[in-house]
Design an enzyme around this catalytic site. Structure first.
Site, short mmCIF file in Angstrom:
data_model
loop_
_atom_site.label_atom_id
_atom_site.label_comp_id
_atom_site.label_asym_id
_atom_site.label_seq_id
_atom_site.Cartn_x
_atom_site.Cartn_y
_atom_site.Cartn_z
N VAL A 119 10.75 5.22 2.44
CA VAL A 119 11.57 5.30 3.14
C VAL A 119 12.42 4.59 3.40
O VAL A 119 14.07 4.42 3.19
CB VAL A 119 11.37 6.23 3.81
CG1 VAL A 119 12.83 6.97 5.09
CG2 VAL A 119 10.35 7.39 3.96
N GLU B 135 -1.44 9.80 -0.53
CA GLU B 135 -1.83 8.94 0.27
C GLU B 135 -3.25 8.64 0.10
O GLU B 135 -3.82 9.54 -0.67
CB GLU B 135 -1.43 8.90 1.81
CG GLU B 135 -0.53 9.59 2.19
CD GLU B 135 0.58 8.53 2.69
OE1 GLU B 135 0.08 7.80 3.09
OE2 GLU B 135 1.40 9.13 2.68
N ASP C 113 0.83 19.26 6.96
CA ASP C 113 1.94 18.50 6.52
C ASP C 113 3.65 19.66 6.00
O ASP C 113 4.73 19.47 7.00
CB ASP C 113 2.30 17.51 4.60
CG ASP C 113 3.58 16.77 4.71
OD1 ASP C 113 3.74 15.88 5.64
OD2 ASP C 113 4.06 17.92 4.07
N LYS D 136 7.14 20.86 8.47
CA LYS D 136 7.39 21.25 7.88
C LYS D 136 8.17 22.47 8.76
O LYS D 136 9.68 22.45 8.79
CB LYS D 136 8.02 20.55 6.45
CG LYS D 136 7.50 19.23 6.36
CD LYS D 136 7.83 19.01 4.60
CE LYS D 136 7.34 17.51 4.37
NZ LYS D 136 7.01 17.33 3.37
N1 LIG Z 1 7.50 8.55 1.11
C1 LIG Z 1 7.76 9.67 2.04
O1 LIG Z 1 8.53 10.14 0.25
C2 LIG Z 1 8.53 10.23 3.01
C3 LIG Z 1 9.25 11.73 2.69
C4 LIG Z 1 9.54 12.45 3.85
C5 LIG Z 1 9.26 12.02 5.34
N2 LIG Z 1 8.29 10.63 5.22
C6 LIG Z 1 8.17 10.08 6.61
O2 LIG Z 1 9.00 9.07 6.82
C7 LIG Z 1 8.10 8.36 7.41
C8 LIG Z 1 7.82 6.32 6.88
O3 LIG Z 1 7.42 6.77 5.31
P1 LIG Z 1 6.94 5.91 4.24
O4 LIG Z 1 5.87 6.71 3.04
O5 LIG Z 1 8.52 5.13 4.92
O6 LIG Z 1 5.98 4.76 4.99
P2 LIG Z 1 5.42 3.86 4.38
O7 LIG Z 1 5.85 3.37 3.00
O8 LIG Z 1 3.66 3.19 4.86
O9 LIG Z 1 5.91 2.25 5.27
C9 LIG Z 1 5.79 2.10 6.93
C10 LIG Z 1 6.55 1.16 7.68
O10 LIG Z 1 6.70 1.49 8.59
C11 LIG Z 1 6.40 0.42 8.83
N3 LIG Z 1 6.06 0.81 10.89
C12 LIG Z 1 4.92 0.41 11.38
N4 LIG Z 1 4.98 0.26 12.70
C13 LIG Z 1 5.97 -0.06 12.82
C14 LIG Z 1 6.59 0.00 14.52
N5 LIG Z 1 5.74 -0.16 15.59
N6 LIG Z 1 8.06 -0.43 14.57
C15 LIG Z 1 8.51 -0.75 13.44
N7 LIG Z 1 7.95 -0.66 12.08
C16 LIG Z 1 6.52 0.20 11.35
C17 LIG Z 1 5.82 -0.61 8.35
O11 LIG Z 1 5.91 -1.75 8.92
P3 LIG Z 1 4.77 -2.63 7.21
O12 LIG Z 1 6.06 -2.88 6.70
O13 LIG Z 1 5.07 -3.84 8.70
O14 LIG Z 1 3.93 -2.57 7.70
C18 LIG Z 1 6.21 -0.25 7.32
O15 LIG Z 1 7.23 -0.55 6.28
C19 LIG Z 1 6.51 8.63 7.70
O16 LIG Z 1 7.37 9.00 8.94
C20 LIG Z 1 6.31 9.89 6.75
O17 LIG Z 1 5.72 10.82 7.53
C21 LIG Z 1 7.72 9.17 4.02
#
Ligand SMILES: NC(=O)c1ccc[n+]([C@@H]2O[C@H](COP(=O)([O-])OP(=O)(O)OC[C@H]3O[C@@H](n4cnc5c(N)ncnc54)[C@H](OP(=O)(O)O)[C@@H]3O)[C@@H](O)[C@H]2O)c1
Length: 402
Positions: A14, A182, A193, A197
């Site tokens: 994201v 995942e 999930d 929503k």
């Molecule tokens: N992926 C999707 O399509 C999608 C869609 C809708 C909503 N979401 C939601 O959006 C959020 C992010 O999803 P994602 O898919 O982007 O996850 P992701 O690819 O696993 O990336 C998560 C990021 O969060 C960082 N992080 C973890 N703890 C942190 C903290 N305390 N402070 C700052 N950064 C931190 C991680 O750091 P590092 O890189 O250093 O590990 C990583 O860069 C989640 O809540 C997910 O449910 C995701």
């Protein structure tokens, strides 16, 4: 020009999606002053400074920022980031549906106390601007009900099972290989999930704060190829739905046999069908996850945050959950639970001995109890009378009636 200073928490799918659009657009109204991640060693230097969470640098950047974009994958720290930002009167844009839905009441209270803005279009059905439709355009129109496909991973699995005859396990493996699911797919396939929503959409539509832990939540993880085949054979599809009948106070998540517009939503797409008081039925479809869809949603929120005063236009209300009777398909994956099933349903209309499924008339709350006692059972909602007729006529040779 007085630029809005943005601090981005999270640089995964994201975060990178947002950053890509930010770089493309070069909008002079915004300045990204920093990116905060959990583990700095995973990241190579980018055009903006990247810092680790909970360091002096992070605290200095936080104090300078006007807008906090929260897209971390850490539930507890994500919650702290959102609450801290709202307490400091900053505009918060978040993608984290679990954090938002699990803490909605507290987050909304803090937001109101500090008169901060909170937007979360990316948190459900990402690229579809459904929250904006609900709290902006239709803020003064009653929303009667909605039904939605909100989990791309489950929808992808169901599509593969239906179109290619894959088993649940094989379809899940494919979803994981393609990056749709995942390594731990629990939240997606269990229905949780979707429940998060549903909670957020219900709030935007009505101001009602649901507790996801009180909802009936059924996933797709016990579905068999026979279930999919049964649907296909009858011109139907099985889709994991979030169902909100706001007028009747009925909210749940369950796979359902569908034959309407929702049946055409395949692969990792999302869709929402909403019934409004005057606008009547509307149908929205689009990409619900992934880098560009979520990046687009956050970019849209950022632009909108400049022009609106409030995103919560309906007074906050406590939820009342009402029981309802309906027709359901039940596959008892462990036949030893037959007695439990009999004790929980009002009526068994037909059953198929060979395939171990039952068509029953039962209440939502009693199915909730059934799932606690027999967790491997798969329940599928029968939404329409025509579907009920199809199934009851078909399995007549095995059927009996109480
Ligand atoms: N992926 C999707 O399509 C999608 C869609 C809708 C909503 N979401 C939601 O959006 C959020 C992010 O999803 P994602 O898919 O982007 O996850 P992701 O690819 O696993 O990336 C998560 C990021 O969060 C960082 N992080 C973890 N703890 C942190 C903290 N305390 N402070 C700052 N950064 C931190 C991680 O750091 P590092 O890189 O250093 O590990 C990583 O860069 C989640 O809540 C997910 O449910 C995701």
């Amino acid at each position: 020009m007085n630029k809005k200073k943005i601090l981005l928490y999270g640089f995964g799918t994201v975060g990178k999606g947002f950053y890509h659009i930010y770089q493309d657009k070069k909008n002079p109204a915004f300045e990204l002053i920093g990116i905060i991640v959990k583990n700095l060693t995973k990241h190579s230097p980018a055009d903006v400074p990247i810092h680790a969470y909970n360091t002096d640098n992070e605290k200095i950047l936080f104090s300078q920022a006007d807008v906090i974009i929260e897209c971390t994958s850490n539930y507890g720290e994500g919650r702290d980031i959102i609450l801290n930002a709202l307490e400091n009167g900053k505009t918060v844009i978040s993608a984290s549906k679990k954090v938002l839905a699990e803490n909605l009441s507290e987050i909304i209270q803090v937001r109101e106390k500090h008169k901060a803005k909170l937007l979360y279009e990316a948190a459900a059905a990402a690229s579809i601007p459904v929250f904006k439709a609900l709290y902006q355009h239709f803020s003064d129109e009653k929303i009667k009900n909605f039904k939605a496909i909100l989990n791309g991973t489950s929808n992808f699995i169901l599509t593969k099972m239906e179109a290619e005859g894959l088993s649940y396990t094989k379809a899940l493996e494919q979803a994981q290989q393609l990056g749709y699911a995942e390594a731990d797919p629990f939240l997606d396939v269990s229905g949780w999930d979707t429940a998060y929503k549903l909670t957020l959409l219900t709030f935007a539509a009505t101001g009602i704060i649901l507790n996801p832990h009180q909802l009936f939540i059924e996933g797709i993880d016990n579905l068999t190829f026979q279930d999919i085949y049964l649907a296909k054979n009858n011109g139907l599809k099985i889709k994991l739905l979030a169902i909100a009948d706001i007028e009747k106070e009925i909210y749940f998540v369950c796979p359902a046999f569908v034959s309407d517009e929702l049946a055409n939503i395949d692969e990792a797409f999302n869709a929402i069908k909403i019934e409004y008081e005057y606008a009547k039925s509307q149908f929205y479809a689009g990409r619900g996850a992934g880098k560009e869809a979520t990046g687009s949603a956050i970019w849209g929120d950022l632009n909108l945050s400049q022009n609106i005063l409030d995103t919560h236009t309906k007074p906050v209300q406590k939820a009342t959950l009402t029981n309802t009777y309906g027709y359901w398909f039940i596959r008892l994956n462990e036949p030893s639970y037959t007695n439990v099933l009999y004790s929980k349903v009002k009526e068994i209309l037909t059953y198929n001995k060979m395939q171990n499924y039952y068509i029953v008339h039962a209440s939502l709350f009693s199915l909730q109890e059934l799932k606690k006692l027999a967790p491997n059972t798969q329940i599928i909602r029968i939404e329409h009378q025509e579907t009920l007729k199809l199934f009851t006529q078909q399995s007549v040779s095995y059927s009996f009636q109480f």
